[in-house]
Write an enzyme that holds these catalytic residues in place. Structure first.
Site, PDB file in Angstrom:
ATOM      1  CE1 TYR A  53     -55.441  -4.488  52.474  1.00 18.69           C
ATOM      2  CE2 TYR A  53     -56.826  -2.810  51.454  1.00 18.69           C
ATOM      3  CZ  TYR A  53     -56.176  -4.034  51.397  1.00 18.69           C
ATOM      4  OH  TYR A  53     -56.249  -4.786  50.264  1.00 18.69           O
TER       5      TYR A  53
ATOM      6  CD  GLU B 228     -53.243  -6.566  50.295  1.00 15.61           C
ATOM      7  OE1 GLU B 228     -52.450  -7.508  50.473  1.00 15.61           O
ATOM      8  OE2 GLU B 228     -54.476  -6.709  50.319  1.00 15.61           O
TER       9      GLU B 228
END
Ligand code: GDP
Ligand code: MN
Length: 390
Positions: free
Chosen positions: A109, A197
Site C-alpha cells: 500500500y 493512493e
C-alpha cells in the site's frame, strides 16, 4: 476533483511509475478489441466509478477467454455497482478498464495526503496492501509507516529507502521501490493533488513494482493551474446539484439530512450545521453563498436547496457584512416566484440593511418565519422539519 482509475494511472505513467497495460471501453465489443490488442489469454475487467471497494462489489473480474470477457463486460457495463464506498444507491458503470493480468507476489500500500498539522505532504506505506487503509489504521496502526516530505524538494531518497526497508523489501527492490515512492510524491506535489493512493501496489512474481489500482483527487482551488486535467472531470460521477452550484460559484455540499441551509460565510455555515445538530436536527446541505453575492446568485442557491427532495424545512442564516440583507431578501423573493416554496422557511437576518431586508420579506405575502437569533432559528427549523409532511 476526483478522476477515474484509468486517468490516475495515465498520470502516474507520466511520472515513470509502471502500471499494467490496458485500455478503456464503453461497450463489450470495444472491450474485446482492447483485449485482442493486449494479447495474452486472460484479462482484468474493472468498473470505472469514482468509488473504491469495487473488488468486493463485483466491479473487478478476471476473464480467461475472449467470450468470457465479452460476457463480463456486457454485464458490468450499465450495471449499478454497489460497493462499501458508494452507499446503497450504488453507481452506474459507464466505462470499464481492460488490463493485462499481473501475477501478484505481494500486495503493498502507498498513498500521499496532505498532513495539515505538519503542513507537509505525508507518504504512507504498508506491507498490508489490498485491504482498506481505514480498517488497517483502526486494527493495526503500527503496520503503517509514514514520512513527511518537503513541499518544495519532495521526498528525500533516504526517506524513501527507509520506507522500502520497512515494507520488508531487500536487494534491488529497495532501489526500485524508493525511486517509485519519490515519483509518487513528486506527482502529488506537482499536480496539486489532495490524494494519491496506490492500493494495491503490487510486487509481481517477476520482481516488478506496479500500480495495480490508483486513486487520485486534485485540489479544486489549484485547478486553474492545470487546464490539461479539466477534460478528466466526469460530471456523471458528481452530484447534479453540486455541479449546478459550482457553475454559479456557490460552495455547496449535499448532506443527508432534511434542513436546507443558506448561509453567508463558511465559518457561519459550519456553525449553522453545528447548531442544527445541537438542536436535534440534520442539515441537508452546506451552502456558503459567499461574501458579495448578487440577488441572482442567492436565487439560484435557494432553487438548488429546494430541489433537493430530502429538504423539509429551510433555514436562512445571514449576517450581513459585505453581503446586504436586502439583496438576500430580493434573492429569496425571486426564487419563490420561480419555484414552488413547498417547505417552511425560517429566516434569521442581521447586519447591513437588516431593516430593509426584513421589510421586503414581511411585505411579500410569503409565509416566512422570522427568527430572533441563531438558536431560535435553529430550534424553529428543527421543529418545522419534524412536523412537515413527508
Ligand atoms: P478496488 O477494490 O476498487 O480497490 O479495486 P482494485 O483495483 O484494488 O482491485 C481489487 C483487487 O483485485 C486487488 O486488490 C487485487 O487483489 C485484484 N486484482 C486487480 N488487478 C489484478 C491483476 O492484474 N491480477 C491479479 N491477480 N489480481 C488483481
Ligand atoms: Mn484498490
Amino acid at each position: 476533483m476526483r478522476v477515474h482509475e484509468y486517468q490516475a494511472k495515465e498520470l502516474l505513467e507520466r511520472y515513470g511509475i509502471d502500471v499494467p497495460r490496458g485500455g478503456i471501453a464503453a461497450t463489450a465489443a470495444e472491450a474485446v478489441s482492447v483485449a485482442k490488442g493486449l494479447g495474452g489469454a486472460a484479462w482484468v475487467v474493472k468498473a470505472q466509478i469514482h468509488a473504491g471497494g469495487r473488488g468486493k462489489g463485483g466491479g473487478v473480474r478476471i476473464a480467461r477467454a475472449l467470450s468470457e470477457l465479452e460476457e463480463i463486460s456486457s454485464r458490468m457495463l450499465g450495471m449499478n455497482l454497489v460497493t462499501p464506498q458508494t452507499g446503497p444507491e450504488g453507481r452506474r458503470v459507464r466505462k470499464i478498464l481492460v488490463t493485462e493480468v499481473c501475477e501478484i507476489a505481494r500486495e503493498l500500500y502507498a498513498s500521499v495526503v496532505l498532513d495539515r498539522g505538519q503542513q507537509r505532504p505525508v507518504l504512507m506505506v504498508s506491507a498490508e496492501g489490498g485491504v482498506e487503509i481505514e480498517d488497517l489504521a483502526a486494527s493495526a496502526p503500527e503496520k503503517i509507516f509514514k514520512e513527511a516530505a518537503n513541499p518544495f524538494t519532495g521526498l528525500e531518497p533516504f526517506q524513501a529507502r527507509r520506507l522500502a526497508r520497512r515494507l520488508g523489501l531487500g536487494g534491488p527492490l529497495i532501489a526500485s521501490c524508493s525511486s517509485l515512492l519519490v515519483k509518487l510524491v513528486r506527482a502529488f506535489i506537482e499536480t496539486d493533488a489532495s490524494l494519491v493512493e496506490v492500493n494495491p501496489l503490487a510486487l509481481t512474481k517477476d520482481g516488478r513494482l506496479m500500480a495495480l489500482d490508483a486513486k487520485l483527487a486534485f485540489d479544486d482551488n489549484a485547478l486553474y493551474r492545470h487546464g490539461d486535467f479539466l477534460p478528466w472531470r466526469d460530471l456523471d460521477e458528481e452530484d447534479p446539484l453540486e455541479v449546478r452550484a459550482s457553475k454559479f460559484d456557490l460552495s455547496y455540499v449535499k448532506l443527508s439530512g432534511d434542513i436546507g441551509c443558506m448561509v453567508n460565510g463558511a465559518g457561519l455555515a459550519m456553525a449553522t450545521l453545528d447548531i442544527i445538530q445541537h438542536c436535534g436536527g440534520e442539515p441537508a446541505n452546506f451552502l456558503d453563498v459567499g461574501g458579495g453575492a448578487s440577488a441572482e446568485k442567492v436565487t439560484e442557491a435557494f432553487k438548488i436547496i429546494i430541489e433537493d427532495p430530502g429538504v423539509r424545512a429551510i433555514l436562512v442564516n445571514i449576517f450581513g457584512g459585505i453581503m446586504r440583507c436586502d439583496v438576500i431578501a430580493e434573492g429569496i423573493l425571486a426564487a419563490a416566484r420561480e419555484v414552488d416554496l413547498r417547505v417552511p422557511v425560517v429566516v434569521r437576518l442581521e447586519g447591513t440593511n437588516v431593516e430593509e431586508g426584513r421589510a421586503i420579506l414581511s411585505g411579500c405575502g410569503l409565509s416566512l418565519r422570522a427568527a430572533a437569533g441563531l438558536a431560535d432559528a435553529a430550534r424553529k427549523a428543527v421543529d418545522l422539519a419534524r412536523s412537515s409532511p413527508e
